[in-house]
Design a protein around this motif. Structure first.
Motif, mmCIF file in Angstrom:
data_model
loop_
_atom_site.group_PDB
_atom_site.id
_atom_site.type_symbol
_atom_site.label_atom_id
_atom_site.label_comp_id
_atom_site.label_asym_id
_atom_site.label_seq_id
_atom_site.Cartn_x
_atom_site.Cartn_y
_atom_site.Cartn_z
ATOM 1 N N LEU A 197 0.816 -1.213 0.000
ATOM 2 C CA LEU A 197 0.000 0.000 0.000
ATOM 3 C C LEU A 197 0.852 1.267 0.000
ATOM 4 C CD1 LEU A 197 -2.989 -0.911 2.348
ATOM 5 C CD2 LEU A 197 -2.696 -1.296 -0.098
ATOM 6 N N TYR A 198 1.984 1.236 0.694
ATOM 7 C CA TYR A 198 2.841 2.422 0.699
ATOM 8 C C TYR A 198 3.354 2.730 -0.709
ATOM 9 C CZ TYR A 198 6.721 5.582 1.346
ATOM 10 O OH TYR A 198 7.574 6.654 1.216
ATOM 11 N N TYR B 295 -8.977 -3.619 -0.338
ATOM 12 C CA TYR B 295 -8.062 -2.673 -0.978
ATOM 13 C C TYR B 295 -8.816 -1.646 -1.820
ATOM 14 C CZ TYR B 295 -4.569 -6.194 0.303
ATOM 15 O OH TYR B 295 -3.785 -7.070 0.994
ATOM 16 N N GLU C 110 -8.674 7.271 5.296
ATOM 17 C CA GLU C 110 -8.196 5.913 5.587
ATOM 18 C C GLU C 110 -6.863 5.954 6.346
ATOM 19 O OE1 GLU C 110 -9.708 3.089 4.999
ATOM 20 O OE2 GLU C 110 -11.358 3.728 3.708
ATOM 21 N N LYS C 111 -6.762 5.111 7.369
ATOM 22 C CA LYS C 111 -5.560 5.094 8.209
ATOM 23 C C LYS C 111 -4.302 4.768 7.411
ATOM 24 C CE LYS C 111 -3.648 3.223 12.480
ATOM 25 N NZ LYS C 111 -3.796 2.254 13.600
ATOM 26 N N SER C 112 -4.389 3.788 6.502
ATOM 27 C CA SER C 112 -3.197 3.392 5.728
ATOM 28 C C SER C 112 -2.707 4.537 4.854
ATOM 29 C CB SER C 112 -3.494 2.165 4.853
ATOM 30 O OG SER C 112 -4.446 2.470 3.849
ATOM 31 N N ARG C 113 -3.639 5.338 4.337
ATOM 32 C CA ARG C 113 -3.271 6.485 3.497
ATOM 33 C C ARG C 113 -2.534 7.530 4.331
ATOM 34 N NH1 ARG C 113 -2.983 7.380 -1.569
ATOM 35 N NH2 ARG C 113 -4.105 9.336 -1.511
ATOM 36 N N GLU D 178 -0.881 6.993 7.105
ATOM 37 C CA GLU D 178 0.428 6.428 7.467
ATOM 38 C C GLU D 178 1.424 6.623 6.326
ATOM 39 O OE1 GLU D 178 1.665 5.090 10.302
ATOM 40 O OE2 GLU D 178 -0.207 5.743 11.242
ATOM 41 N N SER D 179 0.970 6.423 5.090
ATOM 42 C CA SER D 179 1.841 6.635 3.927
ATOM 43 C C SER D 179 2.256 8.098 3.824
ATOM 44 C CB SER D 179 1.137 6.205 2.636
ATOM 45 O OG SER D 179 0.934 4.807 2.610
#
Length: 294
Positions: free
Chosen positions: A95-96, A127, A274-277, A279-280
């Protein structure tokens, strides 16, 4: 009396000092005038150019129209869309890397499109939710079952597009599937290395599905990471889901990482980002900050 004709065209391919230019529905072989060499300008695949078609066959590129954008590696200009491919498995989505590619595309004025391949092997809804919520065109496709291929065909139509993704995600397989008769080389995954062998040889624009697609030499996420960068101050603008909150933070100098009164962190806590976004974003911001310090 001269039979020379001046036309506007698009460079489809360049090899050995010769350029193949589509103009008025015909592909002409041309050489660049010496003035480009003196000015240290190299015509790129994707360039819109003015050419003189000569009666003696010594056709020339006379001028290059201003570029909307260009990439260093692969050397290609005027890309409107970047399809960022990630496989369901073998290799699994990173994802990163996807987030960094989307940000680099935005920074270049290119619309990023996220495509997950090999959807016949795994459910990809977790995803696709992330990227649809962030405002991206997103699709799941399978070159085996044909699922999602019509969506990609529609997105290609009328645009100049490039495809990127790490080796083994199925770029050439996808292009062959959406355009029968293209017959691009494909490589199998190397079990030992866990990645695919590079199979593409030269940058070339192919006319596919009513648009143009750049077939690029082993164009991977690494190429774009290595050759393109984003200024620290501009990273926030490369995450489209941040836009409605920019300017709403308590402090003008807010980094949107740990700051009090940050509108983006508030939206994150409310589940609107979104948390993953995020974090990136924080990782990219930290990397850019270190570079700026040096």
């Amino acid at each position: 009396m001269s039979d020379n004709v001046i036309l506007k065209g698009k460079i489809l391919k360049g090899i050995g000092g010769f350029y193949y230019i589509e103009a008025a529905g015909v592909v002409y072989e041309c050489k660049a005038r010496g003035v480009f060499r003196k000015q240290k300008i190299t015509p790129l695949v994707g360039d819109e150019v003015s050419v003189t078609i000569r009666s003696d066959g010594e056709n020339t590129i006379d001028s290059i129209y201003p570029r909307k954008n260009f990439l260093i590696r692969p050397p290609v200009a005027n890309i409107e869309q970047l399809f960022i491919l990630s496989a369901a498995c073998n290799p699994s989505p990173n994802l990163y890397l996807i987030d960094k590619m989307t940000a680099l595309a935005f920074n270049k004025g290119i619309e990023p499109i996220v495509v997950f391949t090999k959807s016949d092997l795994k459910d990809l809804s977790e995803y696709t939710k992330i990227y649809k919520n962030a405002g991206f065109k997103t699709a799941c496709i399978s070159s085996v079952t044909g699922d999602g291929l019509d969506i990609v065909r529609n997105w290609i139509s009328g645009k100049v597009s490039a495809f990127t993704g790490n080796s083994g995600v199925g770029k050439s397989t996808l292009l062959n599937a959406i355009c029968e008769g293209l017959n691009l080389d494909t490589g199998e995954i190397s079990e030992k290395l866990g990645r695919g062998r590079h199979t593409t040889r030269a940058v070339e624009l192919h006319k596919i599905c009513g648009g143009y697609v750049a077939d690029t030499p082993g164009f991977s996420s690494f190429d774009m990471e290595k050759n393109e960068s984003i200024d620290l101050e501009n990273i926030q603008y490369c995450f489209p889901e941040f836009r409605e909150y920019l300017g709403e933070c308590k402090f003008v100098s807010c980094s949107h990482t740990v700051d009090k009164g940050c509108a983006i962190l508030e939206a994150l806590n409310e589940g609107k980002i979104e948390k993953s976004r995020h974090e990136s974003y924080k990782t990219m911001y930290g990397e850019a900050k270190e570079l700026k310090r040096w």
